[in-house]
Design a protein around this motif. Structure first.
Motif, PDB file in Angstrom:
ATOM      1  N   VAL A 221       0.840  -1.206   0.000  1.00 50.84           N
ATOM      2  CA  VAL A 221       0.000   0.000   0.000  1.00 50.84           C
ATOM      3  C   VAL A 221       0.870   1.249   0.000  1.00 50.84           C
ATOM      4  N   LEU A 222       1.868   1.227   0.863  1.00 48.86           N
ATOM      5  CA  LEU A 222       2.767   2.380   0.910  1.00 48.86           C
ATOM      6  C   LEU A 222       3.420   2.599  -0.437  1.00 48.86           C
ATOM      7  N   ALA A 223       3.902   1.516  -1.004  1.00 53.18           N
ATOM      8  CA  ALA A 223       4.662   1.654  -2.247  1.00 53.18           C
ATOM      9  C   ALA A 223       3.804   2.270  -3.346  1.00 53.18           C
ATOM     10  N   VAL A 224       2.556   1.861  -3.403  1.00 48.93           N
ATOM     11  CA  VAL A 224       1.716   2.369  -4.495  1.00 48.93           C
ATOM     12  C   VAL A 224       1.117   3.718  -4.150  1.00 48.93           C
ATOM     13  N   PHE A 225       0.609   3.845  -2.937  1.00 47.00           N
ATOM     14  CA  PHE A 225      -0.104   5.076  -2.617  1.00 47.00           C
ATOM     15  C   PHE A 225       0.807   6.271  -2.516  1.00 47.00           C
ATOM     16  N   GLU A 226       2.063   6.028  -2.208  1.00 48.16           N
ATOM     17  CA  GLU A 226       2.942   7.192  -2.089  1.00 48.16           C
ATOM     18  C   GLU A 226       3.166   7.838  -3.420  1.00 48.16           C
ATOM     19  N   GLU A 227       3.002   7.085  -4.463  1.00 41.24           N
ATOM     20  CA  GLU A 227       3.265   7.679  -5.773  1.00 41.24           C
ATOM     21  C   GLU A 227       2.060   8.387  -6.331  1.00 41.24           C
ATOM     22  N   ILE A 228       0.885   8.116  -5.821  1.00 38.86           N
ATOM     23  CA  ILE A 228      -0.279   8.740  -6.449  1.00 38.86           C
ATOM     24  C   ILE A 228      -0.781   9.971  -5.687  1.00 38.86           C
ATOM     25  N   HIS A 229      -0.188  10.254  -4.547  1.00 42.08           N
ATOM     26  CA  HIS A 229      -0.508  11.507  -3.842  1.00 42.08           C
ATOM     27  C   HIS A 229      -1.991  11.737  -3.663  1.00 42.08           C
ATOM     28  N   ILE A 230      -2.606  10.758  -3.081  1.00 35.61           N
ATOM     29  CA  ILE A 230      -4.033  10.876  -2.921  1.00 35.61           C
ATOM     30  C   ILE A 230      -4.327  11.706  -1.671  1.00 35.61           C
ATOM     31  N   ASN A 231      -5.572  12.113  -1.507  1.00 38.03           N
ATOM     32  CA  ASN A 231      -5.842  13.008  -0.387  1.00 38.03           C
ATOM     33  C   ASN A 231      -5.686  12.296   0.954  1.00 38.03           C
ATOM     34  N   GLU A 232      -5.518  13.100   1.966  1.00 39.52           N
ATOM     35  CA  GLU A 232      -5.070  12.586   3.262  1.00 39.52           C
ATOM     36  C   GLU A 232      -6.043  11.589   3.852  1.00 39.52           C
ATOM     37  N   LEU A 233      -7.319  11.832   3.692  1.00 44.93           N
ATOM     38  CA  LEU A 233      -8.314  10.961   4.309  1.00 44.93           C
ATOM     39  C   LEU A 233      -8.210   9.546   3.767  1.00 44.93           C
TER      40      LEU A 233
ATOM     41  N   ILE B  81      17.472  11.141  12.072  1.00 43.12           N
ATOM     42  CA  ILE B  81      16.449  10.111  12.251  1.00 43.12           C
ATOM     43  C   ILE B  81      15.583  10.024  11.009  1.00 43.12           C
ATOM     44  N   LYS B  82      15.179  11.177  10.544  1.00 44.13           N
ATOM     45  CA  LYS B  82      14.293  11.179   9.381  1.00 44.13           C
ATOM     46  C   LYS B  82      14.952  10.501   8.205  1.00 44.13           C
ATOM     47  N   TYR B  83      16.216  10.883   7.950  1.00 42.59           N
ATOM     48  CA  TYR B  83      16.835  10.337   6.744  1.00 42.59           C
ATOM     49  C   TYR B  83      17.205   8.883   6.880  1.00 42.59           C
ATOM     50  N   PHE B  84      17.612   8.485   8.085  1.00 41.77           N
ATOM     51  CA  PHE B  84      17.922   7.083   8.251  1.00 41.77           C
ATOM     52  C   PHE B  84      16.692   6.218   8.087  1.00 41.77           C
ATOM     53  N   LEU B  85      15.597   6.673   8.686  1.00 43.78           N
ATOM     54  CA  LEU B  85      14.378   5.892   8.563  1.00 43.78           C
ATOM     55  C   LEU B  85      13.950   5.785   7.108  1.00 43.78           C
ATOM     56  N   LYS B  86      14.003   6.917   6.408  1.00 45.57           N
ATOM     57  CA  LYS B  86      13.590   6.871   5.014  1.00 45.57           C
ATOM     58  C   LYS B  86      14.514   5.953   4.210  1.00 45.57           C
ATOM     59  N   MET B  87      15.800   6.046   4.518  1.00 44.72           N
ATOM     60  CA  MET B  87      16.757   5.248   3.768  1.00 44.72           C
ATOM     61  C   MET B  87      16.534   3.759   3.997  1.00 44.72           C
ATOM     62  N   TRP B  88      16.426   3.383   5.286  1.00 47.04           N
ATOM     63  CA  TRP B  88      16.250   1.970   5.567  1.00 47.04           C
ATOM     64  C   TRP B  88      14.947   1.433   5.015  1.00 47.04           C
ATOM     65  N   SER B  89      13.894   2.225   5.197  1.00 44.51           N
ATOM     66  CA  SER B  89      12.618   1.709   4.722  1.00 44.51           C
ATOM     67  C   SER B  89      12.616   1.603   3.205  1.00 44.51           C
ATOM     68  N   SER B  90      13.292   2.519   2.556  1.00 45.45           N
ATOM     69  CA  SER B  90      13.349   2.454   1.106  1.00 45.45           C
ATOM     70  C   SER B  90      14.101   1.222   0.644  1.00 45.45           C
ATOM     71  N   VAL B  91      15.252   0.984   1.281  1.00 47.65           N
ATOM     72  CA  VAL B  91      16.041  -0.183   0.885  1.00 47.65           C
ATOM     73  C   VAL B  91      15.278  -1.468   1.187  1.00 47.65           C
ATOM     74  N   SER B  92      14.640  -1.490   2.360  1.00 47.44           N
ATOM     75  CA  SER B  92      13.873  -2.688   2.719  1.00 47.44           C
ATOM     76  C   SER B  92      12.808  -2.986   1.695  1.00 47.44           C
ATOM     77  N   GLU B  93      12.080  -1.947   1.344  1.00 48.84           N
ATOM     78  CA  GLU B  93      10.994  -2.124   0.396  1.00 48.84           C
ATOM     79  C   GLU B  93      11.517  -2.674  -0.918  1.00 48.84           C
ATOM     80  N   THR B  94      12.629  -2.084  -1.362  1.00 45.56           N
ATOM     81  CA  THR B  94      13.196  -2.540  -2.627  1.00 45.56           C
ATOM     82  C   THR B  94      13.600  -4.005  -2.541  1.00 45.56           C
ATOM     83  N   LEU B  95      14.268  -4.331  -1.444  1.00 45.97           N
ATOM     84  CA  LEU B  95      14.721  -5.708  -1.295  1.00 45.97           C
ATOM     85  C   LEU B  95      13.549  -6.669  -1.240  1.00 45.97           C
ATOM     86  N   ILE B  96      12.494  -6.264  -0.542  1.00 45.03           N
ATOM     87  CA  ILE B  96      11.339  -7.149  -0.426  1.00 45.03           C
ATOM     88  C   ILE B  96      10.774  -7.469  -1.796  1.00 45.03           C
TER      89      ILE B  96
END
Lengths: 216, 768
Positions: free
Chosen positions: B205-217, B342-357
C-alpha cells in the motif's frame, strides 16, 4: 412557558426546529440544559455561563461567553451586545455548530461554511468594524496563550505579526512601503481558512447527548 | 539501466559459484575457514615448502556479508536506474519494476544452475519489515489518524474477518466440488489460507499510494487499515494453525480466540507505549551526547518490536505505538541535526527494505516449488476481489451512519481498489509447516498469483483511475500559522460549547488528555524549559526556523521563500501610531529650516528615502568617506552655538560650558551618521554618513539615552559623533580629540526631535 407536553410548547418547538434546523428532540434536550443553566428562569445571563465549572479552564472562555450575547449572531440584523438571552437566541447560537446534513448541495454547503466562518469572524472582530485589526488578532493569540505565563505574552506579539503578515501577503500581494494593511476583512478571512474544512470540523455531535451527565 | 543490472548480476553469480548456494541468504552459516590467514598455520615445516602466497583468494569467510551487501547494492542501483528513465517511473509503479527485476535475477540464477534464495520468513520479519513499519509509525499523521480511528478499526478488524471467512469458506466450498481434485483441503486449511490472503499489506500500500498523492483521508484510511489488521492476521493465523493441527474446534476455542485477539492487540500497543515512554525519558538526558540520539530511537523501537514478537503479540502495532508515543517528546528534546538524521535514516532503511522485499518476491517466485492448480488459483483471485468490494461497501454503509464526513462512492472504490496484498502474505504462507499442510506449495502459488495480480494490475491502473475519477489529491500547501492558530482556537471553542451543552463529547476528553499531558507527562519527559512550551509557540518557532533555513539555503535572502512574492513587509501591517509622539511638535518654520539645511548640504548623497516621516530620515552613505570631515575647532564651536540656537532639533544638548569641544550626543544605537561638511560657517553643515534601513520600531528616545552609550563603537568610527557631554568616556575622548585637534562630529541618525540624554537634563531644558 407551561409544561412540556402542552400543545403551545410543542408548536413553539416545531417553529424553532424549522428555524434553526434542529430536530424537536434535540431542542427538547437543549431546553432542559438551558433551564438547568439558568436555574429555571427564562433568561440566561453571563454569570450563569461563568458558573459552569468545566468552562473555567478554557483559555478563551470569555470570548465564547461573549459570542452568546453578541447580537450579530442572532440572525436579526442587529448588533451590539445583549444583557441577557432567551432560549431562542441560545438555540440560534447553538445552531452554528450543527453538522452538514448528507443531502446538501454544494451551494448549501458553501452557505453553511460562510455562516460558520462569520460566527468565528464575529468572535474576533469585537468592535464590529468589519475587519480584524492587529490589536484584535493579538488579543486572540494572547488569550490562546493565556495559560502559558510570560513566555506566551512575549511570543504572542511575534506570532500575531507573522500571522498578519501572512494574511497580508496572500490576500493583497503587493503593497508599497507606505500602504498600511488595515485589517483582515471577511473575504480575506475566508481565504486564509480555506485549508480547514470548517463545515465538517466545527460541529458538535448533538446526536448522543446524554442528559444524565448534565450534573454540573 | 538493466544492462548495469545484468553486469552486476553476472558478477554476483560469478562469486556465488565458488560459494555455497541454494539456501536462504541468512541461513547459510558463513563461517569460513578461520584457521589463520593465508597459509601461515604454524605448520612451519609445510609452510616453508610452498612459496609465500602473495595473493590468495578466500571467499568463504566474507561470504555472507558480501552477499548481503551485494544484494542491497543491487537493490539500490535498481532504484537509481528506474528514476533515470523518466517515462517508465511515471507509468509503472516501482514495486512492479522491482518484482520484474527480481524475476530476471532469479531466472538468471536458475539458468546458471544454482538455486536462487527464497525470501525467508526470518529475514523478512526480523530485518526487512521493521524499518518500513517504524518509518510509517514515527511519521504517522496523528490528527487524521485519531479522527478516523473508528472507521479504520472497523475496516481493519471487521473487514479482515469478513474477508478471511468469506474467502476461506467459499474456497472450501469450491474444493468440495467434484472434479477439482482438491478434496484433501479441509475447512481449517482453507480458513487458514483465507486469513493469510485477506490481510491488506502495508508495504504494498505504501509503495503504491505514495506515488499517487491521494488526499489525506483516503491515504490514512487504507494505510491505517493495513497497519492495524496485523493483530487480526496474527491471531487468526495462529488460531487456525492450532485448530488445523488439533483437528477440531469448540465454542470455547472461539471464545478464547476473541480474548486472544484483544490480548494481542492491546498487549502490542502496551509494549510499544512502554518502550516509547522509555525512549522519551532517555532522550531527556541526551543533551551532552547528541551524536547517539538517533540510535536510541531506533534501538528502543526495535526492542519494542522484538519484545512483542517474543510473546506472539502484534509486533507491528507495538512498533507503531512506540513511534507515535515517543515522537512528540523526543522531538522536543533532541537537536535539529538528530531530527534530520532520524528522518533520513528511517527513510533510507525503509526504502532499501521495500526494494529488497520486492526483488526477493520476484526471486522467490522463480525459486519456489510451485504447484499450479487452475481452479484454486483463479477462484482465489476472484474471491479476493469480490470479498474486498463487498466488505468495503457493506462496512461503509454502516460506518456512514456515524461519520460526519461521509465516504462517497468514489472513496469506497479507491479503498476497495487499494487493498493490495504483499510480502507479508507470502512470508506467512512460507512459514506453514509442510507436514501439517501438504498443500503448502499450492497455497504459495496462489498467494504469489494474488500478489502479482494486485501489485501489477491494481497498482498500475490505480493512478489513471484516480485521475479519471478526479479523486481529490493531497494538498501541497504547507501549514500556515493562521491555520494553526485557528485550529487551536476551534478546539477550545468546541470544547467550550460541549461544556456549555453539558455533553462530554470527544472534544472534552481530548482536552482533558491534553491537559493531563501538559501537566504531568511533559514535565517528566521533556527536558528543561521546553516542557512548558505551548504547542502554538512550538509551531511558531519551528516555522521560523524552517524559514530561516530556507532563507540561508536560497542564497542569503535574495529570493523570498514564498509562493507569491510580495512586497508586504512588517511596516505595512503596523498600525499608524498617530498620537504617540513623545516629542514636541515642530513649528512649520523650524521644520522648513531644517529641511533646507539638509537639502542644501547633503551633497552627492543618494537619498534613498523610502519613506519620509517626521521621525526618521534615512539616507545613503556619503561616498567620499568621512575622511574629509575634519572641522576646525572654531567651526565646531560655531556649530555648537548654532545648534543650540536651533534648539537642539537636530542633535543634542549644547555642550557643557566647560567643554570647548563639540557636544557629543549619541542619538541612536546604529552607527548611522551625518558628518558636517567643512564648507559654510554659518550654517551647520551636515553630511550624511551611513545609512541604515529604516527599522519599523520607533526608537524610544528616552531609552536610547538611558542605554549605556557605546563609546567603543564611537571611537572606532572617524565620523563626527556627538555624545552626551557628561559621560566620562566622552570627557576623555573629548580631551583626546582636543589634543589631536581633530574634532569630529557625527550625528547618528538624525531624529528631528531627539530627546536629551538622561544625564544631561540639568543643563538646558531640552524641550521648550
Amino acid at each position: 412557558m407551561g409544561a412540556f407536553h402542552s400543545n403551545p410548547a410543542e408548536q413553539t418547538y416545531r417553529d424553532l426546529a424549522e428555524k434553526t434546523g434542529f430536530s424537536v428532540e434535540q431542542i427538547w434536550i437543549l431546553h432542559n440544559r438551558f433551564k438547568q443553566l439558568s436555574h429555571d428562569e427564562e433568561m440566561l445571563r453571563r454569570d450563569d455561563f461563568k458558573a459552569i465549572p468545566d468552562l473555567a479552564c478554557n483559555p478563551i472562555r470569555s470570548q465564547i461567553i461573549e459570542a452568546f450575547f453578541d447580537q450579530r449572531n442572532f440572525q436579526t440584523n442587529s448588533d451590539g451586545t445583549a444583557h441577557e438571552i432567551g432560549f431562542e437566541e441560545f438555540l440560534t447560537v447553538m445552531s452554528y455548530f450543527r453538522p452538514p446534513s448528507l443531502n446538501m448541495t454544494q451551494e448549501e454547503k458553501e452557505d453553511l461554511r460562510r455562516a460558520k466562518l462569520r460566527f468565528l469572524f464575529n468572535m474576533h472582530d469585537t468592535d464590529n468594524d468589519g475587519t480584524i485589526t492587529l490589536e484584535e488578532y493579538r488579543h486572540v493569540v494572547e488569550e490562546l496563550l493565556s495559560r502559558s505565563g510570560a513566555i506566551g505574552q512575549e511570543t504572542a506579539k511575534g506570532i500575531t505579526d507573522a500571522a498578519m503578515l501572512e494574511v497580508a501577503s496572500t490576500s493583497v500581494g503587493h503593497m508599497g512601503p507606505d500602504d498600511v494593511y488595515e485589517g483582515i476583512t471577511f473575504e480575506h478571512f475566508l481565504k486564509i481558512l480555506k485549508g480547514i474544512e470548517i463545515e465538517s470540523r466545527m460541529h458538535i455531535r448533538f446526536l448522543n447527548m446524554d442528559t444524565t451527565v448534565l450534573c454540573k | 539501466m538493466t544492462s548495469r543490472a545484468m553486469t552486476l548480476a553476472g558478477l554476483f553469480l560469478l562469486l556465488l559459484t565458488p560459494g555455497t548456494g541454494g539456501s536462504q541468504v541468512p541461513g547459510t552459516d558463513g563461517a569460513g575457514d578461520h584457521g589463520g590467514p593465508h597459509g601461515l598455520d604454524g605448520h612451519g615445516a609445510n609452510a616453508t615448502n610452498k612459496a609465500f602466497p602473495v595473493l590468495s583468494f578466500d571467499y568463504k569467510h566474507v561470504q555472507m556479508p558480501f552477499e548481503i551487501s551485494l544484494w542491497v547494492l543491487l537493490a539500490s542501483l535498481m532504484k537509481l536506474g528506474f528514476h533515470l528513465i523518466p517515462r517508465l517511473s511515471s507509468i509503472v509503479p516501482e514495486s512492479c519494476l522491482l518484482i520484474v527485476v527480481g524475476l530476471l535475477v532469479g531466472g538468471l540464477i536458475r539458468v546458471v544452475g544454482e538455486d536462487p534464495p527464497i525470501l525467508g520468513s526470518q529475514l523478512f520479519f526480523l530485518c526487512l519489515l521493521p524499518p518500513i513499519i517504524l518509518d510509517a509509525g514515527y511519521f504517522l499523521p496523528i490528527r487524521p489518524f485519531t479522527e478516523n480511528v473508528g472507521t479504520i478499526l472497523m475496516f481493519a478488524v471487521v473487514g479482515t474477518l469478513w474477508n478471511a471467512f468469506f474467502v476461506g469458506g467459499l474456497l472450501y466450498g469450491v474444493c468440495q466440488l467434484e472434479g477439482t481434485h482438491l478434496g484433501r483441503v479441509d475447512l481449517m486449511a482453507c480458513l487458514l489460507f483465507g486469513s493469510i490472503i485477506s490481510a491488506v499489506d502495508p508495504v504494498a500500500v505504501l509503495a503504491v499510494f505514495e506515488e499517487i498523492h491521494i488526499n489525506e483521508l483516503l491515504h490514512i484510511l487504507v494505510f491505517g487499515e493495513s497497519l492495524l489488521n496485523d493483530a487480526v492476521t496474527v491471531v487468526l493465523y495462529h488460531l487456525f494453525e492450532e485448530f488445523a493441527a488439533a483437528g477440531g474446534v469448540t465454542i470455547k476455542d472461539v471464545f478464547l480466540g476473541i480474548v486472544c485477539f484483544l490480548v494481542v492487540a492491546l498487549g502490542g500497543i502496551l509494549v510499544g507505549a512502554i518502550y516509547g515512554v522509555l525512549a522519551a525519558f532517555t532522550s531527556r538526558f541526551t543533551s551532552h551526547t547528541r551524536v547517539i540520539e538517533p540510535l536510541f530511537v531506533f534501538l528502543y523501537s526495535y526492542m519494542a518490536y522484538l519484545s512483542a514478537e517474543v510473546f506472539h503479540l502484534s509486533g507491528i502495532m507495538a512498533l507503531i505505538a512506540c513511534g507515535a508515543v515517543m515522537r512528540p517528546y523526543v522531538e522536543a528534546n533532541i537537536s535539529h541535526k538528530s531530527h534530520t538524521t532520524i528522518k533520513y535514516f528511517l527513510k533510507m532503511w525503509s526504502s532499501v527494505s521495500e526494494t529488497l522485499i520486492f526483488i526477493f518476491l520476484g526471486v522467490s517466485t522463480v525459486a519456489g516449488q510451485h504447484h499450479w492448480n487452475w481452479t484454486f488459483v483463479i477462484c482465489t483471485v476472484i474471491l479476493c476481489l469480490v470479498a474486498r468490494v463487498l466488505g468495503v461497501v457493506g462496512l461503509t454503509f454502516m460506518i456512514n451512519k456515524f461519520r460526519i464526513v461521509k465516504l462517497t462512492t468514489k472513496d469506497q472504490f479507491i479503498i476497495a481498489y487499494g487493498g493490495l496484498r504483499g510480502a507479508i502474505a507470502f512470508s506467512l504462507g512460507y512459514l506453514l509447516d509442510k507436514v501439517h499442510f501438504p498443500m503448502r506449495d499450492m497455497f504459495l502459488t496462489a498467494i504469489i498469483t494474488v500478489i502479482f495480480f494486485t501489485v501489477f494490475v491494481q497498482g498500475m491502473t490505480i493512478r489513471p483511475l484516480v485521475d479519471l475519477l478526479a479523486v481529490k489529491k493531497k494538498q501541497e500547501t504547507k501549514r500556515s500559522i493562521n491555520e494553526e492558530i485557528h485550529t487551536q482556537f476551534l478546539d477550545h471553542l468546541l470544547t467550550g460549547i460541549e461544556d456549555i451543552c453539558g455533553h462530554y463529547g470527544h472534544h472534552h476528553w481530548k482536552d482533558k488528555l491534553n491537559r493531563f499531558n501538559k501537566k504531568y507527562v511533559k514535565k517528566c519527559l521533556i527536558a528543561g524549559e521546553r516542557s512548558k512550551e505551548p504547542q502554538l509557540i512550538a509551531f511558531y518557532h519551528k516555522m521560523e526556523m524552517k524559514q530561516a533555513i530556507e532563507l540561508v539555503e536560497s542564497g542569503g535572502g535574495v529570493k523570498i521563500p514564498s509562493a507569491m512574492p510580495s512586497t508586504v513587509s512588517m511596516q505595512n501591517i503596523q498600525p499608524k501610531k498617530p498620537t504617540e509622539r513623545a516629542l514636541p511638535q515642530l513649528s512649520k518654520s523650524r521644520e522648513e529650516e531644517i529641511r533646507k539645511i539638509l537639502r542644501t548640504n547633503l551633497q552627492k548623497t543618494r537619498q534613498r528615502l523610502r519613506s519620509y516621516n517626521r521621525h526618521t530620515l534615512v539616507a545613503d552613505p556619503y561616498e567620499d568617506g568621512w575622511n574629509d570631515m575634519f572641522l576646525k575647532r572654531r567651526r565646531v564651536m560655531e556649530l555648537g552655538k548654532k545648534i543650540s540656537e536651533l534648539n537642539n532639533y537636530l542633535t543634542v544638548p549644547a555642550p557643557a560650558p566647560d567643554s570647548p569641544t563639540m557636544a557629543r550626543a549619541r542619538l541612536a544605537s546604529d552607527p548611522q551618521a551625518w558628518s558636517i561638511k567643512p564648507k559654510s560657517d554659518s550654517i551647520p553643515t551636515i553630511q550624511v554618513d551611513l545609512a541604515s534601513p529604516q527599522s519599523p520600531d520607533s526608537v524610544n528616545m528616552v531609552d536610547e539615552f538611558n542605554k549605556p552609550s557605546k563609546p567603543t563603537e564611537a571611537e572606532e568610527e572617524e565620523g563626527l559623533m556627538m555624545k552626551a557631554p557628561s559621560s566620562s568616556a566622552d570627557q576623555k575622548e573629548r580631551k583626546r580629540d582636543k589634543e589631536d585637534g581633530v574634532e569630529q562630529q557625527r550625528l547618528a541618525r538624525c531624529l528631528s526631535d531627539p530627546g536629551p540624554s538622561a544625564e544631561d537634563d540639568e543643563d538646558e531644558p531640552f524641550l521648550p
